[in-house]
Design a protein around this motif. Sequence first.
Motif, PDB file in Angstrom:
ATOM      1  N   GLU A   1       7.289 -11.005 -18.351  1.00  0.00           N
ATOM      2  CA  GLU A   1       5.840 -11.070 -18.543  1.00  0.00           C
ATOM      3  C   GLU A   1       5.479 -11.753 -19.861  1.00  0.00           C
ATOM      4  O   GLU A   1       4.533 -12.527 -19.918  1.00  0.00           O
ATOM      5  CB  GLU A   1       5.241  -9.664 -18.505  1.00  0.00           C
ATOM      6  CG  GLU A   1       5.172  -9.088 -17.131  1.00  0.00           C
ATOM      7  CD  GLU A   1       4.367  -9.959 -16.185  1.00  0.00           C
ATOM      8  OE1 GLU A   1       3.143  -9.857 -16.190  1.00  0.00           O
ATOM      9  OE2 GLU A   1       4.971 -10.754 -15.464  1.00  0.00           O
TER      10      GLU A   1
ATOM     11  N   LEU B   1       3.047 -15.000 -20.183  1.00  0.00           N
ATOM     12  CA  LEU B   1       1.845 -15.102 -21.019  1.00  0.00           C
ATOM     13  C   LEU B   1       1.968 -16.259 -22.001  1.00  0.00           C
ATOM     14  O   LEU B   1       1.028 -17.043 -22.173  1.00  0.00           O
ATOM     15  CB  LEU B   1       1.622 -13.796 -21.784  1.00  0.00           C
ATOM     16  CG  LEU B   1       1.265 -12.600 -20.907  1.00  0.00           C
ATOM     17  CD1 LEU B   1       1.067 -11.380 -21.762  1.00  0.00           C
ATOM     18  CD2 LEU B   1       0.025 -12.890 -20.106  1.00  0.00           C
TER      19      LEU B   1
ATOM     20  N   SER C   1       1.581 -19.562 -20.286  1.00  0.00           N
ATOM     21  CA  SER C   1       0.187 -19.831 -19.932  1.00  0.00           C
ATOM     22  C   SER C   1      -0.566 -20.375 -21.143  1.00  0.00           C
ATOM     23  O   SER C   1      -1.353 -21.324 -21.030  1.00  0.00           O
ATOM     24  CB  SER C   1      -0.442 -18.540 -19.429  1.00  0.00           C
ATOM     25  OG  SER C   1      -1.800 -18.544 -19.646  1.00  0.00           O
TER      26      SER C   1
ATOM     27  N   ALA D   1      -2.415 -24.077 -21.686  1.00  0.00           N
ATOM     28  CA  ALA D   1      -3.843 -24.190 -21.989  1.00  0.00           C
ATOM     29  C   ALA D   1      -4.104 -24.754 -23.380  1.00  0.00           C
ATOM     30  O   ALA D   1      -5.240 -25.059 -23.711  1.00  0.00           O
ATOM     31  CB  ALA D   1      -4.508 -22.835 -21.848  1.00  0.00           C
TER      32      ALA D   1
ATOM     33  N   VAL E   1      -7.004 -25.883 -18.762  1.00  0.00           N
ATOM     34  CA  VAL E   1      -7.405 -24.484 -18.588  1.00  0.00           C
ATOM     35  C   VAL E   1      -7.312 -24.093 -17.117  1.00  0.00           C
ATOM     36  O   VAL E   1      -6.804 -23.029 -16.765  1.00  0.00           O
ATOM     37  CB  VAL E   1      -8.831 -24.264 -19.121  1.00  0.00           C
ATOM     38  CG1 VAL E   1      -9.223 -22.824 -18.957  1.00  0.00           C
ATOM     39  CG2 VAL E   1      -8.916 -24.663 -20.566  1.00  0.00           C
TER      40      VAL E   1
ATOM     41  N   SER F   1      -3.744 -23.701 -16.257  1.00  0.00           N
ATOM     42  CA  SER F   1      -3.215 -22.453 -16.778  1.00  0.00           C
ATOM     43  C   SER F   1      -3.679 -21.266 -15.937  1.00  0.00           C
ATOM     44  O   SER F   1      -2.908 -20.343 -15.662  1.00  0.00           O
ATOM     45  CB  SER F   1      -3.654 -22.304 -18.228  1.00  0.00           C
ATOM     46  OG  SER F   1      -3.273 -21.085 -18.727  1.00  0.00           O
ATOM     47  N   ALA F   2      -4.962 -21.290 -15.490  1.00  0.00           N
ATOM     48  CA  ALA F   2      -5.468 -20.183 -14.672  1.00  0.00           C
ATOM     49  C   ALA F   2      -4.721 -20.123 -13.349  1.00  0.00           C
ATOM     50  O   ALA F   2      -4.323 -19.038 -12.891  1.00  0.00           O
ATOM     51  CB  ALA F   2      -6.963 -20.358 -14.428  1.00  0.00           C
ATOM     52  N   ARG F   3      -4.495 -21.289 -12.748  1.00  0.00           N
ATOM     53  CA  ARG F   3      -3.772 -21.281 -11.471  1.00  0.00           C
ATOM     54  C   ARG F   3      -2.341 -20.812 -11.661  1.00  0.00           C
ATOM     55  O   ARG F   3      -1.773 -20.103 -10.821  1.00  0.00           O
ATOM     56  CB  ARG F   3      -3.815 -22.665 -10.847  1.00  0.00           C
ATOM     57  CG  ARG F   3      -5.209 -23.016 -10.398  1.00  0.00           C
ATOM     58  CD  ARG F   3      -5.290 -24.379  -9.816  1.00  0.00           C
ATOM     59  NE  ARG F   3      -4.439 -24.526  -8.646  1.00  0.00           N
ATOM     60  CZ  ARG F   3      -4.491 -25.583  -7.856  1.00  0.00           C
ATOM     61  NH1 ARG F   3      -5.345 -26.534  -8.095  1.00  0.00           N
ATOM     62  NH2 ARG F   3      -3.690 -25.676  -6.834  1.00  0.00           N
TER      63      ARG F   3
ATOM     64  N   MET G   1      -1.368 -18.684 -13.956  1.00  0.00           N
ATOM     65  CA  MET G   1      -1.412 -17.232 -14.144  1.00  0.00           C
ATOM     66  C   MET G   1      -1.546 -16.502 -12.812  1.00  0.00           C
ATOM     67  O   MET G   1      -0.899 -15.487 -12.580  1.00  0.00           O
ATOM     68  CB  MET G   1      -2.601 -16.853 -15.041  1.00  0.00           C
ATOM     69  CG  MET G   1      -2.328 -16.929 -16.508  1.00  0.00           C
ATOM     70  SD  MET G   1      -0.981 -15.911 -17.030  1.00  0.00           S
ATOM     71  CE  MET G   1      -1.757 -14.319 -17.118  1.00  0.00           C
ATOM     72  N   ILE G   2      -2.409 -17.018 -11.918  1.00  0.00           N
ATOM     73  CA  ILE G   2      -2.637 -16.320 -10.652  1.00  0.00           C
ATOM     74  C   ILE G   2      -1.344 -16.250  -9.840  1.00  0.00           C
ATOM     75  O   ILE G   2      -0.950 -15.187  -9.358  1.00  0.00           O
ATOM     76  CB  ILE G   2      -3.753 -17.030  -9.849  1.00  0.00           C
ATOM     77  CG1 ILE G   2      -5.089 -16.875 -10.582  1.00  0.00           C
ATOM     78  CG2 ILE G   2      -3.862 -16.463  -8.456  1.00  0.00           C
ATOM     79  CD1 ILE G   2      -6.150 -17.812 -10.111  1.00  0.00           C
TER      80      ILE G   2
END
Lengths: 130, 508
Positions: free
Chosen positions: B148, B152, B155, B159, B167, B170-172, B174-175
Amino acid sequence: MTGVHFLEDLSAHLAEISAIILFGIGITLLMLSRNMIKKNIGFSMTDSAIYLFLAAKGYISGRKAPIVVDGIEQMAYYINPIPAGLVLTGIVVSVASSAVLLALTVRLYRQYHTLDIDEITSLAQKEEEV
Amino acid sequence: MTDASSLALWQSLPLVCILLPLGSAAVTSVLPKRTARCWTAIVLSLQFLASILLTLFLRDPSRSYTFPMGHFPAPWGNELRIGMVECLICLFFSLVMLLSFLGGMRRLDQDIVEDKQSLYCVMILLMSAALSAQVFTNDLFTSYVFVEIMTLSSSALIASRARGRTVLASARYMIMNMLGSSLFLLGLVFLYDLTGHLLMGHIREAVDVLVSSGENHLALIVTVALMTVGLSIKSALFPFHTWVPDAYGSSTPASSAILSSLVSKGYIFVLLKIICRCMGPSLFRLSGMDDILFVFALLGMILGSVSAVRQRDVRRMIAYSSVAQIGYVYLGIGLGSEYGLMAALFHIICHAACKSMLFLSASGLIEASGGKTSLHALRGSGHRAPLTGIAFVVGALSMIGFPFLGGFVSKVNFALAAMDFHRFHRYLVLLGLVISTWLNTWYFLRVVILIYTKPEEEVQEKSIHRGVLYTFALVALIALNFYLGIGAQRLITAFFDALPAFSAAFPG
């Protein structure tokens, strides 16, 4: 007869069963919802479901936390503290993950004024073509 | 059971590899930009040095030992487990990490906001601590926590670039990774529930008892499936690769080099440990996950390359080529034989050395073409930036599988591993290798020819001083790729000798 057994099983494992159902709901939200906030809620649900499962499995009813105050040292009197420790560590990890995803959501919202990930993707593509 | 007091001083070196970057990450956040960069480079070099020393001291590949963390003995306390496989992987990981950071350092000024640069260094250090912790730990929950931490920090690395769609990428990322880690964590909790242990060796004992008695058979198979699927989502195995091109293609060069060459490999190494040490190959075969990985690996090898052929952006093309290369690694795991695992381990190193060089040199070529990323704009850039061009050609040839380079040895390994199998597996692997090599040649040679073609109109080269560090990183990576091609035999023998100790439940 089997119906009664089934009900007994169900009530004995209520926490585990609800944990798995919650996990399913959470994963579905995380995967299928297009709203970033809902995705985050889904993620929190999956992780909480896992912690519920872990906590339910780690607790034996009638026993106490392993802190010796009244001089009893038999193992049978206490529960294993490790599952609780794992739940705590896990909560910290998932809080950090959702915080990062929320921060990214805020930045995306400021940039594109929407929370819909598909819409954001198409907006970003249009931006790149220009 | 090892007692802390009976350990020699060198046996604490893995602790240095983990705690040094972890501790200095905290300090780095308050340092000014330039000091932070120097400090990060020093810490990464020290980590590399520590892993070299560890490898030298360990010497014997068949040897391994456990290092108790804290004062509690084995079934209760947390521990590290160190053998030759772990040492070599840590050594190459820290080397590639150092070189990628050095190579991408100058571009940080351009890509990252001034006051966020020391935070970028923090993320690099955290990632490198998490990587070595994942490599060395013998405790499943610890590996989850560091998985984890790595997610993080990567990610944040994606970003960190202020421009472009980073960004969103990075969001995709993270998901997808959250999905993967939820599945992995559920599998881990099931396994803990079934066996009552978190240390890998003790899990193996309990699992062996369960398998031989046939008890909880279904639950065990579900557990294996959850953990394998979770980690393969995180390491971008086809068809979970959709976030890869955006994440690798839009972030700053140091980030894409590190992400593509190391992050996915860290997850794969954890998976390898789970398969070899926790579950045992027999349970893994029983669960049928090996065939599933095998099929998706083959699909990834071919379809990843097909997508790469269709790209018009050089960095996205290299990113899709990573999808294909991850397919190779999973092919070795899916074969499940000892030779297959060795081939997978070797390919982890080989791909790390090659992909980081490709990303760094591609960024140099893009800069020499005025910042345009499309293939067409790169025309003639090999003449404008000679060394960068050479590095790209070496990387491309290694990917294709040209003799004297790492990629060739890797492909030979996979072909030889397939020879141990009966018809079906053997021909599928060979066919996959042929098609994938053919596609690799198509899209990489296209770029190689393009960068040495004379441009139609004179392109004004942006006068960016690429710097000594960039040159040094490229030269070192070229040397590393040649070493992996020419001196590979020693490495392969070491992996072979070390695998029994790696997959044994307990050392010695």
